[in-house]
Design a protein around this motif. Structure first.
Motif, mmCIF file in Angstrom:
data_model
loop_
_atom_site.group_PDB
_atom_site.id
_atom_site.type_symbol
_atom_site.label_atom_id
_atom_site.label_comp_id
_atom_site.label_asym_id
_atom_site.label_seq_id
_atom_site.Cartn_x
_atom_site.Cartn_y
_atom_site.Cartn_z
ATOM 1 N N LEU A 9 0.863 -1.177 0.000
ATOM 2 C CA LEU A 9 0.000 0.000 0.000
ATOM 3 C C LEU A 9 0.899 1.226 0.000
ATOM 4 O O LEU A 9 1.866 1.281 0.777
ATOM 5 C CB LEU A 9 -0.883 0.037 1.251
ATOM 6 C CG LEU A 9 -2.007 -0.976 1.326
ATOM 7 C CD1 LEU A 9 -2.669 -0.924 2.701
ATOM 8 C CD2 LEU A 9 -3.031 -0.716 0.256
ATOM 9 N N THR A 10 0.579 2.186 -0.855
ATOM 10 C CA THR A 10 1.358 3.415 -0.900
ATOM 11 C C THR A 10 0.490 4.589 -0.466
ATOM 12 O O THR A 10 -0.735 4.470 -0.366
ATOM 13 C CB THR A 10 1.876 3.707 -2.325
ATOM 14 O OG1 THR A 10 0.767 3.966 -3.188
ATOM 15 C CG2 THR A 10 2.700 2.556 -2.866
ATOM 16 N N VAL A 34 -0.680 -1.873 -9.604
ATOM 17 C CA VAL A 34 -1.910 -2.602 -9.911
ATOM 18 C C VAL A 34 -3.109 -1.848 -9.342
ATOM 19 O O VAL A 34 -2.956 -0.902 -8.574
ATOM 20 C CB VAL A 34 -1.871 -4.037 -9.312
ATOM 21 C CG1 VAL A 34 -0.753 -4.851 -9.948
ATOM 22 C CG2 VAL A 34 -1.708 -4.007 -7.809
ATOM 23 N N THR A 35 -4.294 -2.302 -9.713
ATOM 24 C CA THR A 35 -5.507 -1.765 -9.111
ATOM 25 C C THR A 35 -6.043 -2.782 -8.122
ATOM 26 O O THR A 35 -5.690 -3.953 -8.176
ATOM 27 C CB THR A 35 -6.585 -1.461 -10.176
ATOM 28 O OG1 THR A 35 -6.909 -2.676 -10.866
ATOM 29 C CG2 THR A 35 -6.087 -0.436 -11.179
ATOM 30 N N VAL A 41 2.498 -4.678 -6.559
ATOM 31 C CA VAL A 41 2.809 -6.076 -6.294
ATOM 32 C C VAL A 41 4.250 -6.310 -6.738
ATOM 33 O O VAL A 41 4.631 -5.940 -7.855
ATOM 34 C CB VAL A 41 1.854 -7.032 -7.031
ATOM 35 C CG1 VAL A 41 2.280 -8.480 -6.840
ATOM 36 C CG2 VAL A 41 0.428 -6.835 -6.552
ATOM 37 N N VAL A 42 5.017 -6.932 -5.847
ATOM 38 C CA VAL A 42 6.437 -7.192 -6.106
ATOM 39 C C VAL A 42 6.679 -8.695 -5.997
ATOM 40 O O VAL A 42 6.137 -9.342 -5.102
ATOM 41 C CB VAL A 42 7.308 -6.445 -5.063
ATOM 42 C CG1 VAL A 42 8.768 -6.840 -5.176
ATOM 43 C CG2 VAL A 42 7.134 -4.940 -5.207
ATOM 44 N N ARG A 43 7.499 -9.208 -6.880
ATOM 45 C CA ARG A 43 8.015 -10.577 -6.714
ATOM 46 C C ARG A 43 9.481 -10.426 -6.364
ATOM 47 O O ARG A 43 10.224 -9.748 -7.068
ATOM 48 C CB ARG A 43 7.841 -11.406 -7.971
ATOM 49 C CG ARG A 43 8.342 -12.821 -7.734
ATOM 50 C CD ARG A 43 7.781 -13.799 -8.691
ATOM 51 N NE ARG A 43 8.302 -15.135 -8.374
ATOM 52 C CZ ARG A 43 7.721 -16.235 -8.746
ATOM 53 N NH1 ARG A 43 6.597 -16.183 -9.424
ATOM 54 N NH2 ARG A 43 8.253 -17.393 -8.439
ATOM 55 N N SER A 67 3.242 2.865 2.683
ATOM 56 C CA SER A 67 2.435 2.888 3.905
ATOM 57 C C SER A 67 2.450 1.556 4.644
ATOM 58 O O SER A 67 2.532 1.514 5.860
ATOM 59 C CB SER A 67 0.983 3.244 3.582
ATOM 60 O OG SER A 67 0.907 4.526 3.017
ATOM 61 N N ARG A 68 2.349 0.459 3.900
ATOM 62 C CA ARG A 68 2.236 -0.866 4.524
ATOM 63 C C ARG A 68 2.625 -1.931 3.513
ATOM 64 O O ARG A 68 2.403 -1.776 2.312
ATOM 65 C CB ARG A 68 0.796 -1.093 4.974
ATOM 66 C CG ARG A 68 0.566 -2.428 5.654
ATOM 67 C CD ARG A 68 -0.850 -2.605 6.058
ATOM 68 N NE ARG A 68 -1.167 -1.636 7.106
ATOM 69 C CZ ARG A 68 -2.324 -1.583 7.738
ATOM 70 N NH1 ARG A 68 -3.274 -2.433 7.412
ATOM 71 N NH2 ARG A 68 -2.534 -0.704 8.675
ATOM 72 N N THR A 69 3.179 -3.040 4.025
ATOM 73 C CA THR A 69 3.497 -4.176 3.161
ATOM 74 C C THR A 69 2.931 -5.458 3.758
ATOM 75 O O THR A 69 2.735 -5.558 4.969
ATOM 76 C CB THR A 69 5.021 -4.350 2.978
ATOM 77 O OG1 THR A 69 5.615 -4.664 4.232
ATOM 78 C CG2 THR A 69 5.668 -3.108 2.383
ATOM 79 N N LEU A 70 2.685 -6.416 2.899
ATOM 80 C CA LEU A 70 2.267 -7.746 3.303
ATOM 81 C C LEU A 70 3.099 -8.726 2.484
ATOM 82 O O LEU A 70 3.021 -8.734 1.250
ATOM 83 C CB LEU A 70 0.782 -7.965 3.036
ATOM 84 C CG LEU A 70 0.243 -9.369 3.283
ATOM 85 C CD1 LEU A 70 0.334 -9.728 4.762
ATOM 86 C CD2 LEU A 70 -1.195 -9.483 2.801
#
Length: 77
Positions: A9-10, A34-35, A41-43, A67-70
């Motif tokens: 999330l940005t 992405v939407t 999305v990162v690989r 803002s946040r990563t998962l």
């Protein structure tokens, strides 16, 4: 080798700005804006789970506009 998808999330309007910065980080295989519920999305890949954690915490989360990563490790059965 450990691989993962990292959902990001940005801050509003920052996705297109952070994608090139993320793509330039060693260990990032691909980064795309992405939407949907996440903005990027990162690989990524690393030698082990600890190195993957360092990649996410020290390199990606430290960028302005994040803002946040998962992190979702890829499971190869």
């Amino acid at each position: 080798m450990v691989q993962a998808y990292i959902l990001i999330l940005t801050e509003v309007g920052r996705a297109a700005d952070v994608v090139p910065e993320i793509a330039a980080i060693d260990g990032v295989v691909r980064a795309e804006d992405v939407t949907g519920p996440y903005d990027v999305v990162v690989r990524a890949e690393a030698t082990d789970i600890d190195a993957l954690g360092q990649l996410v915490v020290a390199r990606i989360q430290g960028l302005d506009g994040i803002s946040r990563t998962l992190t979702c490790p890829i499971v190869n059965l």
